[in-house]
Every structure is written in structure tokens, then in C-alpha cells.
Scaffold this motif. Structure first.
Motif, short mmCIF file in Angstrom:
data_model
loop_
_atom_site.label_atom_id
_atom_site.label_comp_id
_atom_site.label_asym_id
_atom_site.label_seq_id
_atom_site.Cartn_x
_atom_site.Cartn_y
_atom_site.Cartn_z
N ALA A 41 0.86 -1.22 0.07
CA ALA A 41 0.00 0.07 -0.14
C ALA A 41 0.88 1.22 -0.04
O ALA A 41 1.93 1.29 0.54
CB ALA A 41 -0.75 -0.02 1.25
N TYR A 42 0.38 2.15 -0.49
CA TYR A 42 1.19 3.56 -0.65
C TYR A 42 0.04 4.71 -0.66
O TYR A 42 -1.08 4.57 -1.60
CB TYR A 42 1.91 3.77 -2.14
CG TYR A 42 2.34 5.01 -2.36
CD1 TYR A 42 3.64 5.60 -1.48
CD2 TYR A 42 1.94 6.03 -3.19
CE1 TYR A 42 4.16 6.74 -1.77
CE2 TYR A 42 2.33 7.14 -3.24
CZ TYR A 42 3.55 7.68 -2.90
OH TYR A 42 3.99 8.75 -2.78
N HIS A 43 0.20 5.71 0.08
CA HIS A 43 -0.59 6.92 -0.14
C HIS A 43 -0.01 8.05 0.29
O HIS A 43 1.07 8.22 0.76
CB HIS A 43 -1.76 6.68 1.09
CG HIS A 43 -1.38 6.83 2.49
ND1 HIS A 43 -2.32 7.32 3.35
CD2 HIS A 43 -0.02 6.88 3.02
CE1 HIS A 43 -1.83 7.58 4.57
NE2 HIS A 43 -0.36 7.32 4.35
N GLU A 44 -0.56 9.29 0.12
CA GLU A 44 -0.01 10.58 0.20
C GLU A 44 -1.08 11.37 0.84
O GLU A 44 -2.30 11.24 0.57
CB GLU A 44 0.37 11.17 -1.30
CG GLU A 44 1.24 10.38 -2.13
CD GLU A 44 1.46 11.20 -3.39
OE1 GLU A 44 2.44 10.54 -3.97
OE2 GLU A 44 0.92 12.11 -3.82
N ILE A 45 -0.56 11.77 2.12
CA ILE A 45 -1.32 12.96 3.03
C ILE A 45 -1.37 14.15 2.17
O ILE A 45 -0.25 14.85 2.17
CB ILE A 45 -1.01 12.75 4.19
CG1 ILE A 45 -0.92 11.36 4.92
CG2 ILE A 45 -1.68 13.83 5.20
CD1 ILE A 45 -2.50 10.70 5.06
N ILE A 46 -2.61 14.63 1.84
CA ILE A 46 -2.52 16.25 1.21
C ILE A 46 -3.42 16.93 1.97
O ILE A 46 -4.13 16.55 2.92
CB ILE A 46 -3.12 16.06 -0.17
CG1 ILE A 46 -4.67 15.35 -0.10
CG2 ILE A 46 -2.15 15.08 -1.06
CD1 ILE A 46 -5.30 15.35 -1.62
N ARG A 47 -3.30 18.40 1.59
CA ARG A 47 -4.23 19.25 2.49
C ARG A 47 -5.49 18.95 1.76
O ARG A 47 -5.84 18.89 0.45
CB ARG A 47 -3.88 20.50 1.91
CG ARG A 47 -2.40 21.01 2.62
CD ARG A 47 -2.62 21.41 3.97
NE ARG A 47 -1.20 21.69 4.50
CZ ARG A 47 -0.58 21.58 5.89
NH1 ARG A 47 -1.57 21.25 6.75
NH2 ARG A 47 0.42 22.24 6.19
N SER A 48 -6.75 18.99 2.67
CA SER A 48 -7.93 18.64 2.19
C SER A 48 -8.48 19.86 1.20
O SER A 48 -8.07 20.97 1.77
CB SER A 48 -8.89 18.53 3.29
OG SER A 48 -8.56 17.19 4.04
N PRO A 49 -8.99 19.69 0.09
CA PRO A 49 -9.73 20.85 -0.65
C PRO A 49 -10.89 21.49 0.19
O PRO A 49 -11.41 21.05 1.06
CB PRO A 49 -10.31 20.30 -1.77
CG PRO A 49 -10.40 18.92 -1.50
CD PRO A 49 -9.65 18.42 -0.40
N ASP A 50 -11.14 22.68 -0.27
CA ASP A 50 -12.10 23.74 0.40
C ASP A 50 -13.67 22.91 -0.08
O ASP A 50 -13.78 22.01 -1.05
CB ASP A 50 -12.05 25.08 0.30
CG ASP A 50 -12.07 25.59 -1.54
OD1 ASP A 50 -12.82 24.70 -2.10
OD2 ASP A 50 -11.30 26.39 -1.51
N ARG A 51 -14.81 23.62 0.52
CA ARG A 51 -16.05 22.93 0.26
C ARG A 51 -16.49 23.16 -1.29
O ARG A 51 -17.18 22.73 -1.75
CB ARG A 51 -16.92 23.54 1.31
CG ARG A 51 -16.78 23.06 2.58
CD ARG A 51 -17.83 24.05 3.43
NE ARG A 51 -17.66 23.48 5.05
CZ ARG A 51 -18.54 23.89 5.90
NH1 ARG A 51 -19.41 24.78 5.64
NH2 ARG A 51 -18.27 23.41 7.41
N SER A 52 -15.89 24.15 -2.07
CA SER A 52 -16.29 24.36 -3.28
C SER A 52 -15.78 23.31 -4.23
O SER A 52 -16.04 23.54 -5.45
CB SER A 52 -15.50 25.74 -3.86
OG SER A 52 -14.25 25.79 -3.83
N HIS A 53 -14.93 22.34 -3.96
CA HIS A 53 -14.38 21.47 -4.65
C HIS A 53 -15.51 20.50 -5.48
O HIS A 53 -16.51 20.22 -4.94
CB HIS A 53 -13.42 20.28 -4.03
CG HIS A 53 -12.56 19.54 -4.77
ND1 HIS A 53 -13.14 18.29 -5.42
CD2 HIS A 53 -11.34 19.55 -5.25
CE1 HIS A 53 -11.96 17.73 -5.98
NE2 HIS A 53 -11.27 18.47 -6.16
N PRO A 54 -15.39 20.21 -6.65
CA PRO A 54 -16.56 19.81 -7.48
C PRO A 54 -16.92 18.38 -7.10
O PRO A 54 -18.05 17.63 -7.43
CB PRO A 54 -16.13 19.78 -8.85
CG PRO A 54 -14.61 19.96 -8.86
CD PRO A 54 -14.22 20.68 -7.64
#
Length: 403
Positions: free
Chosen positions: A180-193
């Protein structure tokens, strides 16, 4: 010159401070046993971070560790058809393993366990046959130094590629993995489609994972996006990069990247018949098909602690085998069924398409969430099981449409 002092003797030395090891250390220490918890520094396992209500209640997890509460899952087929599976009246908690695991270790220390940072080297025996755990630790001046501890019992909770298991348990050679491999990213804001902060997305697409699945799991301010595969040579990093672009998450900051093997099946034996028993990933207790591991790691850690406590009380090494017996008695049927699901439904995009189609069924959704939230097969609704059985037969034979 005085002779070197002999190493301290513990009732139990626990190698590995993840959910399994920390749970075992906490249980044993709080019951009055002299416990050493040995853990490597700076290791964070790649993990979606989902914990069900059963875990929160059973292991007394405080609300402040929940970085998000998930109210639904979205299953996405190879042709990009999606199925929403809402949780009726409940939620799945999400945790960040960096903080969650440390809290578990700190709780064990508060309960009386001694914490040390170090890397397991080997297990030897003194002239009396008592186990001696050797490990490397960093001195105050930054140099690595050797240390050791005597142990009446040893719990190996040091991950899927367990050094304890490889040295002490012949059945360790049975272990098979998904990487398994993952990337922890900044969550997008509520406007993300596409992104929904209260929903986990599970994507079944052979291009992204030929034999497992890909995921987007929100963690409040951060999000885990990853994939897994047992196919050697498959580019997990390349798959996640492609997935991030397709999900319109490629322009968000990447906080960290993590990879690790995830076991596919519990080992047939967890103890050496003398004084060593395994727990967590080291014993292979990650649920097939779903890859869920935190609850089963903690349940396995508790089973190992119970077995060691019985061994310390009676002196009978046969007590160590009760760890696996008690765990499989409670969870073996779930592992068997999920293993069948993974071996059949994950083998081609055509089958993945039909699997997602099955998830549209309300009976399937209800029983899936009931089993996940409560960690047991639900037997209270026999008519639903009968309906699901015939629907599965229809999909397996191609009589049901995937759409």
C-alpha cells in the motif's frame, strides 16, 4: 572493575508500538505486569485511518482523536459509475495515525508500561533459557548503542515484515502482502466539485490497482489518497499521481508520503510454543478485500495480552496459542468471506463493475454497514441474507445487469 550488570527482567517485552503493541502493553500494565514497550521512532504506517464505533467503545477512544466523522461511502466502478452507501444513523471515525498511535503509546505508559525507543535486533537466551531481547537505541550523544532486556514473554507486534516472526515463528514464511502507498495532502475546500469531507471514496479500477482498490479518505484538514497492489513492478506512486489528477486533487500540497506491506491472511500459527506470540500485522490480521487493520490490530493485541497473562499465571506455554484461537473464533468467518470476495471480485474490471452494481442494493448496504460497525456477521435478518445470496448468484452468472 565491576562486572556488567545483567539486563532488567520484564514480565513481557512488547516489540512494536502501533495499535496492536500499544494495546497489549496497556492491558498488561494495567493488570499489574512489569512491561517494556519498545518502538521505533518516526514510523507512520500508511493507513486510511477509519475506526468503527465498536472500536471507539471497546477501546475507550476519546472524541478529540477523531479528526473527521464519515457518514457515507462512495463506491466507484471501472466505468466511473458510482454508488453512494449512506450510514443510517451512525458514523465512522477517522484518525491520523501519527497522533493516534502516539496517544495509544502514551496511554500504555500512563498505565505503567515502560517506553523505550529502539529497533529490535535479535532474541537470544540466557543460561536459564529466559528470552533476552536485544535492540539498538540512540544514546544522548546521538550514537547508536546496544541494549537488552530479559523477558518472561515476548509479543512481536512489529509489522507485516516482522523481525520477531521471521526469527521465532516458522509459519512467518506463509505471509503474503498487498503493498500500500498513500499521500497525505491538504484537504480541498468546500467548493471542490467532487470531494466530500464526510464521505470516503473507494475506487475499483484495474488501471489504478490491478488487484485491490484505490481510496480517498478525508481526515478533516488533511486527506489520505492511495492505492495498493500485490503485483510486483506495479507503480504505486505512478498510480496515485494519475488518481490525484483524475480526482482534481493534484494541485494540493502533499504533506507526507508513506508505503508499507499489508498482510492478506492471518498466519496459521502466532506463537512459538515457548514464550513468543505475535499480534497485529505481524500475525496477518488485516481484513481481506477492505484492507481494514486498526480494529483487528487492537483486537489481536488484546488477545495476545490475554494469552500472555494466562501464560504468566500458569506457566503453561500452551496458553499462548489461545491468542489466535480466541481471535479467529470471533473474526475468522468475516476474514474467510472477505477473502473469497477479494479473490473473486477483484480479478478483472468486468467483475469489479458487477461488484459495484451489487452495492446499489439496499439489503447489501445495510448488512455491510451492520457488519462493519459491529465487527461481526449479522444473523438477525435471514430474509435479507437469502435475498443477497440470490442476487449474488445472478451477478456471478451474468444474469443481472451491471448498470
Amino acid at each position: 572493575m565491576s562486572p556488567p550488570s545483567s539486563p532488567e527482567t520484564f514480565d513481557a517485552v512488547i516489540i512494536g508500538g502501533g495499535p496492536a503493541g500499544a494495546t497489549a502493553a496497556n492491558d498488561l500494565a494495567r493488570h499489574g505486569h512489569h512491561v517494556l514497550l519498545l518502538d521505533r521512532a518516526g514510523r507512520i504506517k500508511p493507513c486510511g485511518g477509519a475506526i468503527p464505533p465498536r472500536l471507539i467503545a471497546e477501546f475507550e477512544i476519546p472524541d478529540h482523536l477523531l479528526v473527521a466523522r464519515i457518514s457515507s461511502a462512495r463506491m466507484v466502478s471501472p466505468s466511473n459509475r458510482d454508488v453512494d452507501m449512506p450510514i443510517d444513523g451512525g458514523f465512522v471515525g477517522m484518525v491520523d495515525r501519527e497522533h493516534y498511535d502516539e496517544w495509544l503509546r502514551a496511554r500504555a505508559a500512563e498505565g505503567g508500561a515502560i517506553r523505550r525507543t529502539g529497533t529490535f535486533s535479535e532474541l537470544t537466551r540466557d543460561k536459564n533459557g529466559t528470552a533476552v531481547v536485544h535492540y539498538e537505541t540512540r544514546a544522548d550523544d546521538g550514537r547508536m548503542q546496544h541494549a537488552s532486556a530479559r523477558a518472561r514473554a515476548v509479543i512481536g507486534a512489529d509489522g507485516a515484515i516482522s523481525a520477531v516472526a521471521r526469527q521465532c515463528i516458522p509459519q512467518a514464511s506463509e505471509m503474503r502482502y498487498v503493498f500500500a502507498y498513500h499521500e497525505i495532502i491538504r484537504s480541498p475546500d468546500r467548493s471542490h466539485p467532487v470531494f466530500d469531507a464526510a464521505r470516503c471514496d473507494v475506487v475499483y479500477r484495474g488501471r489504478l490497482s490491478p488487484d485491490f482498490y484505490s481510496w480517498v479518505f478525508p481526515h478533516g484538514p488533511t486527506t489520505s489518497i492511495g492505492t495498493g497492489s500485490a503485483h510486483k513492478g506495479f507503480s504505486l506512486r505512478g498510480s496515485v499521481a494519475e488518481f490525484r489528477k483524475a480526482a482534481a486533487l493534484d494541485d494540493l500540497d502533499t504533506i507526507r508520503r508513506e508505503g508499507a506491506p499489508i498482510p492478506l491472511k492471518p498466519l496459521s500459527r502466532w506463537d512459538n510454543g515457548r514464550d513468543v506470540v505475535l499480534a497485529g500485522d505481524a500475525s496477518g490480521v488485516v481484513a481481506p478485500a477492505s484492507g481494514e487493520g486498526i480494529y483487528y490490530a487492537m483486537a489481536g493485541g488484546r488477545a495476545a495480552a490475554d494469552a500472555v497473562a494466562l501464560f504468566l499465571k500458569t506457566g503453561d506455554a500452551a496458553a499462548l496459542a489461545t491468542a489466535r484461537k480466541s481471535f479467529m473464533r470471533r473474526h475468522g468467518a468475516v476474514f474467510f468471506i472477505l477473502g473469497l470476495m477479494q479473490r473473486y471480485w477483484y480479478t478483472s474490471d468486468a467483475r469489479r463493475e458487477r461488484f459495484v452494481a451489487i452495492c446499489r442494493d439496499k439489503d447489501v448496504q445495510q448488512l455491510t454497514w451492520d457488519a462493519y460497525m459491529n465487527k461481526e456477521l449479522v444473523r438477525a435478518k435471514p430474509l435479507s441474507h437469502v435475498r443477497i445470496f440470490f442476487k449474488n448468484i445472478a451477478h456471478l452468472t451474468g444474469l443481472a445487469r451491471a448498470a
